[in-house]
Structure formats: structure tokens, C-alpha cells
Motif scaffolding. Structure first.
Motif, PDB file in Angstrom:
ATOM      1  N   TRP A 262       0.841  -1.197   0.000  1.00 12.18           N
ATOM      2  CA  TRP A 262       0.000   0.000   0.000  1.00 12.18           C
ATOM      3  C   TRP A 262       0.879   1.251   0.000  1.00 12.18           C
ATOM      4  O   TRP A 262       1.568   1.559   0.971  1.00 12.18           O
ATOM      5  CB  TRP A 262      -0.910  -0.002   1.221  1.00 12.18           C
ATOM      6  CG  TRP A 262      -1.851   1.154   1.274  1.00 12.18           C
ATOM      7  CD1 TRP A 262      -1.672   2.334   1.928  1.00 12.18           C
ATOM      8  CD2 TRP A 262      -3.134   1.264   0.636  1.00 12.18           C
ATOM      9  NE1 TRP A 262      -2.746   3.170   1.736  1.00 12.18           N
ATOM     10  CE2 TRP A 262      -3.656   2.533   0.944  1.00 12.18           C
ATOM     11  CE3 TRP A 262      -3.868   0.391  -0.167  1.00 12.18           C
ATOM     12  CZ2 TRP A 262      -4.896   2.946   0.477  1.00 12.18           C
ATOM     13  CZ3 TRP A 262      -5.111   0.819  -0.639  1.00 12.18           C
ATOM     14  CH2 TRP A 262      -5.614   2.086  -0.310  1.00 12.18           C
ATOM     15  N   THR A 263       0.858   1.991  -1.107  1.00 14.39           N
ATOM     16  CA  THR A 263       1.614   3.240  -1.223  1.00 14.39           C
ATOM     17  C   THR A 263       0.716   4.348  -1.770  1.00 14.39           C
ATOM     18  O   THR A 263       1.169   5.208  -2.523  1.00 14.39           O
ATOM     19  CB  THR A 263       2.832   3.059  -2.152  1.00 14.39           C
ATOM     20  OG1 THR A 263       2.372   2.683  -3.462  1.00 14.39           O
ATOM     21  CG2 THR A 263       3.775   1.995  -1.623  1.00 14.39           C
ATOM     22  N   ALA A 264      -0.566   4.301  -1.406  1.00 16.73           N
ATOM     23  CA  ALA A 264      -1.552   5.219  -1.983  1.00 16.73           C
ATOM     24  C   ALA A 264      -1.661   6.521  -1.188  1.00 16.73           C
ATOM     25  O   ALA A 264      -2.718   6.896  -0.711  1.00 16.73           O
ATOM     26  CB  ALA A 264      -2.914   4.532  -2.061  1.00 16.73           C
ATOM     27  N   GLY A 265      -0.528   7.202  -1.043  1.00 16.62           N
ATOM     28  CA  GLY A 265      -0.559   8.532  -0.476  1.00 16.62           C
ATOM     29  C   GLY A 265      -0.351   8.581   1.025  1.00 16.62           C
ATOM     30  O   GLY A 265      -0.287   7.569   1.719  1.00 16.62           O
ATOM     31  N   VAL A 266      -0.221   9.826   1.513  1.00 19.28           N
ATOM     32  CA  VAL A 266       0.008  10.071   2.932  1.00 19.28           C
ATOM     33  C   VAL A 266      -0.965  11.140   3.420  1.00 19.28           C
ATOM     34  O   VAL A 266      -1.617  11.816   2.629  1.00 19.28           O
ATOM     35  CB  VAL A 266       1.457  10.534   3.196  1.00 19.28           C
ATOM     36  CG1 VAL A 266       2.450   9.443   2.840  1.00 19.28           C
ATOM     37  CG2 VAL A 266       1.773  11.805   2.407  1.00 19.28           C
ATOM     38  N   LYS A 267      -1.047  11.288   4.739  1.00 25.60           N
ATOM     39  CA  LYS A 267      -1.867  12.325   5.342  1.00 25.60           C
ATOM     40  C   LYS A 267      -1.090  12.945   6.501  1.00 25.60           C
ATOM     41  O   LYS A 267      -0.133  12.336   7.008  1.00 25.60           O
ATOM     42  CB  LYS A 267      -3.188  11.743   5.841  1.00 25.60           C
ATOM     43  CG  LYS A 267      -3.038  10.701   6.930  1.00 25.60           C
ATOM     44  CD  LYS A 267      -4.393  10.140   7.361  1.00 25.60           C
ATOM     45  CE  LYS A 267      -4.225   9.087   8.459  1.00 25.60           C
ATOM     46  NZ  LYS A 267      -5.535   8.534   8.882  1.00 25.60           N
ATOM     47  N   PRO A 268      -1.460  14.161   6.936  1.00 30.59           N
ATOM     48  CA  PRO A 268      -0.728  14.795   8.036  1.00 30.59           C
ATOM     49  C   PRO A 268      -0.756  13.948   9.306  1.00 30.59           C
ATOM     50  O   PRO A 268      -1.694  13.198   9.555  1.00 30.59           O
ATOM     51  CB  PRO A 268      -1.485  16.115   8.238  1.00 30.59           C
ATOM     52  CG  PRO A 268      -2.139  16.391   6.925  1.00 30.59           C
ATOM     53  CD  PRO A 268      -2.498  15.045   6.373  1.00 30.59           C
TER      54      PRO A 268
ATOM     55  N   LEU B  84      -3.626  24.318  17.216  1.00 29.70           N
ATOM     56  CA  LEU B  84      -3.142  25.330  16.282  1.00 29.70           C
ATOM     57  C   LEU B  84      -3.978  25.303  15.000  1.00 29.70           C
ATOM     58  O   LEU B  84      -4.603  24.294  14.679  1.00 29.70           O
ATOM     59  CB  LEU B  84      -1.670  25.073  15.965  1.00 29.70           C
ATOM     60  CG  LEU B  84      -0.726  25.133  17.180  1.00 29.70           C
ATOM     61  CD1 LEU B  84       0.691  24.760  16.779  1.00 29.70           C
ATOM     62  CD2 LEU B  84      -0.750  26.516  17.824  1.00 29.70           C
ATOM     63  N   PRO B  85      -4.024  26.400  14.255  1.00 31.99           N
ATOM     64  CA  PRO B  85      -4.890  26.474  13.063  1.00 31.99           C
ATOM     65  C   PRO B  85      -4.464  25.508  11.966  1.00 31.99           C
ATOM     66  O   PRO B  85      -3.287  25.440  11.603  1.00 31.99           O
ATOM     67  CB  PRO B  85      -4.744  27.934  12.611  1.00 31.99           C
ATOM     68  CG  PRO B  85      -3.449  28.402  13.185  1.00 31.99           C
ATOM     69  CD  PRO B  85      -3.295  27.672  14.488  1.00 31.99           C
TER      70      PRO B  85
ATOM     71  N   LEU C  90      -0.901  22.411   9.129  1.00 32.19           N
ATOM     72  CA  LEU C  90      -0.805  23.681   9.835  1.00 32.19           C
ATOM     73  C   LEU C  90      -0.795  24.846   8.847  1.00 32.19           C
ATOM     74  O   LEU C  90      -0.047  24.816   7.866  1.00 32.19           O
ATOM     75  CB  LEU C  90       0.467  23.717  10.679  1.00 32.19           C
ATOM     76  CG  LEU C  90       0.502  22.765  11.884  1.00 32.19           C
ATOM     77  CD1 LEU C  90       1.936  22.592  12.364  1.00 32.19           C
ATOM     78  CD2 LEU C  90      -0.383  23.286  13.002  1.00 32.19           C
ATOM     79  N   LYS C  91      -1.615  25.851   9.105  1.00 34.48           N
ATOM     80  CA  LYS C  91      -1.595  27.048   8.273  1.00 34.48           C
ATOM     81  C   LYS C  91      -0.347  27.851   8.604  1.00 34.48           C
ATOM     82  O   LYS C  91      -0.136  28.230   9.751  1.00 34.48           O
ATOM     83  CB  LYS C  91      -2.840  27.892   8.530  1.00 34.48           C
ATOM     84  CG  LYS C  91      -4.139  27.248   8.080  1.00 34.48           C
ATOM     85  CD  LYS C  91      -5.320  28.190   8.344  1.00 34.48           C
ATOM     86  CE  LYS C  91      -6.628  27.572   7.891  1.00 34.48           C
ATOM     87  NZ  LYS C  91      -7.780  28.459   8.183  1.00 34.48           N
ATOM     88  N   CYS C  92       0.470  28.109   7.598  1.00 33.34           N
ATOM     89  CA  CYS C  92       1.747  28.795   7.819  1.00 33.34           C
ATOM     90  C   CYS C  92       1.863  30.040   6.961  1.00 33.34           C
ATOM     91  O   CYS C  92       1.135  30.221   5.977  1.00 33.34           O
ATOM     92  CB  CYS C  92       2.919  27.857   7.530  1.00 33.34           C
ATOM     93  SG  CYS C  92       3.062  26.500   8.707  1.00 33.34           S
ATOM     94  N   THR C  93       2.800  30.875   7.330  1.00 32.98           N
ATOM     95  CA  THR C  93       3.123  32.070   6.548  1.00 32.98           C
ATOM     96  C   THR C  93       4.330  31.755   5.660  1.00 32.98           C
ATOM     97  O   THR C  93       5.011  30.739   5.867  1.00 32.98           O
ATOM     98  CB  THR C  93       3.475  33.242   7.476  1.00 32.98           C
ATOM     99  OG1 THR C  93       4.718  32.930   8.152  1.00 32.98           O
ATOM    100  CG2 THR C  93       2.377  33.467   8.513  1.00 32.98           C
TER     101      THR C  93
ATOM    102  N   GLY D  96       7.543  21.452   5.811  1.00 35.30           N
ATOM    103  CA  GLY D  96       7.441  20.082   5.333  1.00 35.30           C
ATOM    104  C   GLY D  96       6.019  19.583   5.178  1.00 35.30           C
ATOM    105  O   GLY D  96       5.084  20.360   4.949  1.00 35.30           O
ATOM    106  N   ASP D  97       5.843  18.255   5.320  1.00 39.16           N
ATOM    107  CA  ASP D  97       4.543  17.620   5.110  1.00 39.16           C
ATOM    108  C   ASP D  97       3.471  18.139   6.053  1.00 39.16           C
ATOM    109  O   ASP D  97       2.287  18.123   5.729  1.00 39.16           O
ATOM    110  CB  ASP D  97       4.651  16.096   5.299  1.00 39.16           C
ATOM    111  CG  ASP D  97       5.439  15.434   4.182  1.00 39.16           C
ATOM    112  OD1 ASP D  97       5.786  16.134   3.213  1.00 39.16           O
ATOM    113  OD2 ASP D  97       5.705  14.225   4.279  1.00 39.16           O
ATOM    114  N   ALA D  98       3.887  18.590   7.236  1.00 37.38           N
ATOM    115  CA  ALA D  98       2.915  19.019   8.242  1.00 37.38           C
ATOM    116  C   ALA D  98       2.422  20.437   8.014  1.00 37.38           C
ATOM    117  O   ALA D  98       1.482  20.875   8.689  1.00 37.38           O
ATOM    118  CB  ALA D  98       3.526  18.910   9.641  1.00 37.38           C
ATOM    119  N   ALA D  99       3.010  21.158   7.075  1.00 35.15           N
ATOM    120  CA  ALA D  99       2.729  22.582   6.928  1.00 35.15           C
ATOM    121  C   ALA D  99       2.164  22.935   5.558  1.00 35.15           C
ATOM    122  O   ALA D  99       2.605  22.399   4.538  1.00 35.15           O
ATOM    123  CB  ALA D  99       4.006  23.382   7.173  1.00 35.15           C
ATOM    124  N   ALA D 100       1.195  23.844   5.560  1.00 32.19           N
ATOM    125  CA  ALA D 100       0.679  24.431   4.320  1.00 32.19           C
ATOM    126  C   ALA D 100       1.381  25.776   4.146  1.00 32.19           C
ATOM    127  O   ALA D 100       0.967  26.784   4.723  1.00 32.19           O
ATOM    128  CB  ALA D 100      -0.830  24.605   4.398  1.00 32.19           C
TER     129      ALA D 100
END
Length: 458
Positions: A272-278, A287-288, A295-298, A313-317
Motif C-alpha cells: 500500500w503506497t496510496a498517499g500520505v496524510k498529516p 493550532l490552526p 498547519l496554516k503557515c506564513t 514540510g509535510d505538516a505545513a501548508a
């Protein structure tokens, strides 16, 4: 200079966590020596895994210990805590975590901090598919990569030794779900390895094996562009690999892969390699978050609207300031993660010294992918490469990016030796159950007892 003792907590020891701590260690060396700053890295593993090398580790081209980087050696000025953060109370600057010691007592402990860096990365995105929990194999850690290598060779051993055609067929059928980097590269490398290994089996031939790639969308490897994606499909099919686009895995219960197009494949291997999630931790921070759970980032890599909190990284937008369309975020890949981490370390140092923050702006230069030994695809600066040149570029690029001179030298040495000698085709599945033999002896059972399996084979 830093006027007060700064306690910096880095959550995660992956790309972002390690490179951020390393950058801070370099930028704040004097403060760390004087005790004016303290960097603590909380990570589930005491090493960083260089994930682009997992397919080659699974194929035996690289030793698993050279795919990981020991954090205590690289971050010698930081405090490394092996554990997992369970929740964060940023209003009071505290993090609740479990460590190896607290797990034995069934408790938790708390850490206080002044600056928080959230870099827990991502986890596999699974779906409620019947049988997936019981029979699915992930491909995100070095343990999973080596376990999958052992499993594939073990299935060839099963097929070679059985007289039951149904068992043989299931053992030699390998289903990979997900047509992104992880799925395509893992499939390409393992098929290459298994085809080579078949020459040492008197009754297993490459054409006896079924390799199947299942992808829900209408294309694979979107990162390398539509044209190179089509080329990859063509190359895989020439190797008798079934590439099923617009198809989903409906079930793998009872070791039968049932697809949305009605096809059924008895198989002992579903990767199973069908993507990842936070990472789920983000939901426990208060946090937002954006709609995808990141995470919503600047553009300066601070958490939007929150002081003393940072992410990448993966955890940040993270807004992509180089994109033509406003509202676009940077892609969650290693290329951005490493560059963001370095800027993140710089910006934390700037913040502690009252200096202006810098904006993250990096244009994506392209992608490279390996499809097995001497085979690959690439699109770099608009140029399309395929075959050996793409494969060589894939190796050269990742060799330049793997951390530490030590690891670069070891990987290069292994590649050189692999070019001079034959592949290793030994399955060491018993390493995953090191006490099995002793338990059998202590229990008074003979290892050849047909009711037991000392090697832990699936």
C-alpha cells in the motif's frame, strides 16, 4: 545575541526536524556552548530515514544502515529524546510526551519550551478496505522496506517448494497500490531484483511472476509530467508489469485482491503506497489547520497568527510565493522540506536576535525517478530524460542530498561494489523475529515441528 535562555523544542526527526536542528546548531553554536540556548529534538526513532533510498534498500543495492542517519552523531549539540509527543498546550508552552521509560510505567512526561518547531511529518493514508489491515504492507520506513524485500524472496521460496498450483500462483503475484513515487519506484526495483533472483531457482522463471500496479487516477508519476508518465507506463508494460489506471482496490480479504474493474488476484503480497496524510498529532495541538489537516503557515514558516510556533514540510501548508496562481501551497516533497528546514533554522535564530525574518521562495526545479537498475525517468528544468541518463541523474541527485559525508561515501562505495559483484538474494526474514528460535527451544518444541513456523514466514 540571545539575552535569555532559549528553549527550542523540535517535534520530529525527519527531513525538517533534523535539518532545522542542524541549522540552529550551526547558527547558535556560541549560545549553545554558553548554555544560553537549548535545542531538544523529540523523535520516535534515533535516526533520520532518507526515504528516496528505500526502494534501493529494498532491492539490496544499499545496506539499510546506510539509508538512515544517526541523530545523536549529527546533532551533537542537541538533546535527543526518543519518544512521541501526544499533545501540545501552546498557550502554556508545554508538550506532553511518552518515552521508552514512561511507556514501561504507563505514564507521560512534560517538556516546557519557548519556541516550538512542528515537524512530525506524515503517515500512510489508508482506506477502510476489507483485509488491508491484516494483509497490507506499507512502504514508508526502512523496516518496511527491508521487510518487503525479505517477504518477496520468501514468496519465491514458497513458490519453488510447493506442489500446490494455487499456493504457487498466489505467492508469485505482487500487487502494488498507488502510482506515485513510492509505489512506482518500489515496484520497479523489486521486480528488477526478483527477475534477477529467478535465475537461481530451478523452477521459478520471471514470466511466472505477476506484477500489478493499481492506480485510481488516469496517470502515474504526475511529478514528472504527463509525457514522462505515459513513457513510464509503456516501459513497465514492456516488462510484463500490469499497469491498471482508473482502478481501485476494493478488498484484499482472504488474500484475494479484488479490484474495481472486477478482476480478482489471489496474492500474498499487497503493498500500500496510496498517499500520505498529516500526522495525527497536529489535531492535538490546538493550532490552526487547513482543510487537509496541515498547519496554516506564513511564507516565513511561522504558524499563521501564532507566536513562537513554526512548521515546515509535510505538516505545513506553506504559501508558494513563486506560483502564478495565488493561494497555491508548496508541494509536500523532500525538495521543499530540506530547503524550508534550513530557512526555518535561520528564521528562528533571526527571531531570537530581533532580526527580520526571511521569506521562503524556491521554484520547483523538477523530479527524478528510478524504475530499476539503469532505468529511470526525469524532468529537470523543463528537460526530459529517460532510461540510463535519467537513472544516473536520479542517483547523482540523491547522493548529493543524502546527509553527511560519511553516508555519501558509504552509499557510493556500495554502488561501486554492486557494479562489480552479483546481487545478494538472501532472505533474512528471521531477523524480524530474533527470539523465535530460542523460544522454541525453551518451550521444548523441535524446530522441525510442522505445527510451528520458527522463521515467522507469512
Amino acid at each position: 545575541m540571545v539575552k535569555e535562555r532559549a528553549r527550542i523544542l523540535v517535534v520530529g526527526g525527519g527531513y525538517v526536524g533534523m535539518y532545522t536542528a542542524l541549522r540552529l546548531q550551526q547558527r547558535m553554536k556560541q549560545e549553545l556552548r554558553r548554555g544560553e540556548a537549548e535545542i531538544t529534538v523529540v523523535t520516535p526513532d534515533p535516526y533520520m530515514t532518507y526515504q528516496p533510498f528505500l526502494p534501493e534498500a529494498a532491492a539490496g543495492a544499499i545496506s539499510p544502515r546506510h539509508v538512515v542517519v544517526p541523530l545523536r552523531r549529527v546533532l551533537d549539540q542537541c538533546r535527543i529524546v526518543v519518544g512521541e509527543v501526544q499533545s501540545i498546550d501552546h498557550a502554556h508552552r508545554t508538550a506532553t510526551l511518552t518515552t521508552l521509560a514512561t511507556e514501561e510505567r504507563g505514564g507521560t512526561e512534560q517538556l516546557t519550551y519557548d519556541e516550538l518547531v512542528l515537524a512530525p511529518g506524515s503517515v500512510s493514508r489508508t482506506l477502510p478496505i476489507p483485509g488491508l489491515v491484516d494483509y497490507g504492507i506499507g512502504f514508508k520506513t526502512v523496516e518496511e522496506a527491508i521487510g518487503l524485500r525479505n517477504h518477496v524472496i520468501e514468496q519465491m521460496d514458497i513458490a519453488s517448494s510447493t506442489r500446490d498450483p494455487a499456493v504457487r500462483d498466489a505467492a508469485l503475484t505482487f500487487v502494488f497500490v498507488g502510482g506515485g513515487y513510492a509505489g512506482v519506484e518500489a515496484l520497479g526495483e523489486l521486480e528488477d531484483m526478483a527477475r534477477y533472483a529467478a535465475r537461481y531457482y530451478h523452477n521459478v522463471k520471471p514470466e511466472d511472476m505477476k506484477w500489478i500496479l493499481v492506480e485510481a487516477s488516469d496517470r502515474i508519476l504526475p511529478e514528472v509530467g504527463e509525457e514522462m508518465g505515459r513513457y513510464t507506463v509503456t516501459q513497465l508494460r514492456r516488462r510484463n508489469i500490469q499497469v491498471l489506471l482508473g482502478t481501485r482496490l476494493e478488498s484484499c480479504a482472504d488474500r484475494v485482491a479484488v479490484l474495481s474493474d472486477g478482476q480478482r488476484f489471489p496474492t500474498r503480497t499487497v503493498v500500500w503506497t496510496a498517499g500520505v496524510k498529516p500526522h495525527p498529532l497536529l489535531a492535538a495541538t490546538g493550532l490552526p489547520l487547513d482543510a487537509r489537516g496541515r498547519l496554516k503557515c506564513t511564507p516565513q514558516l511561522t504558524v499563521d497568527g501564532v507566536e513562537h510556533a513554526w512548521a515546515a514540510g509535510d505538516a505545513a501548508a506553506v504559501p508558494d510565493v513563486t506560483a502564478a496562481e495565488p493561494g497555491t501551497d508548496t508541494a509536500p516533497n523532500a525538495q521543499h522540506a530540506v530547503r524550508q528546514a534550513k530557512l526555518l533554522g535561520d528564521n528562528i535564530a533571526h527571531s531570537l536576535r530581533g532580526e527580520p525574518l526571511q521569506t521562503y521562495a524556491h521554484k520547483y526545479v523538477g523530479s527524478v525517478a528510478s524504475l530499476g537498475l539503469h532505468k529511470g525517468v526525469a524532468q529537470v528544468y523543463g528537460r526530459k530524460l529517460r532510461g540510463y541518463p535519467a537513472w544516473f541523474m536520479h542517483r547523482a541527485y540523491h547522493l548529493s542530498r543524502v546527509p553527511t559525508v560519511n553516508r555519501k561515501a558509504r552509499v557510493l562505495a556500495e554502488w561501486t561494489l554492486a557494479g562489480l559483484f552479483k546481487r545478494e538474494i538472501v532472505s533474512l526474514g528471521s531477523l524480524e523475529h530474533p527470539r523465535a528460535e530460542f523460544e522454541l527451544a525453551a518451550g521444548g518444541k523441535h524446530p522441525l515441528d510442522p505445527n510451528i513456523n520458527p522463521k515467522g514466514s507469512s
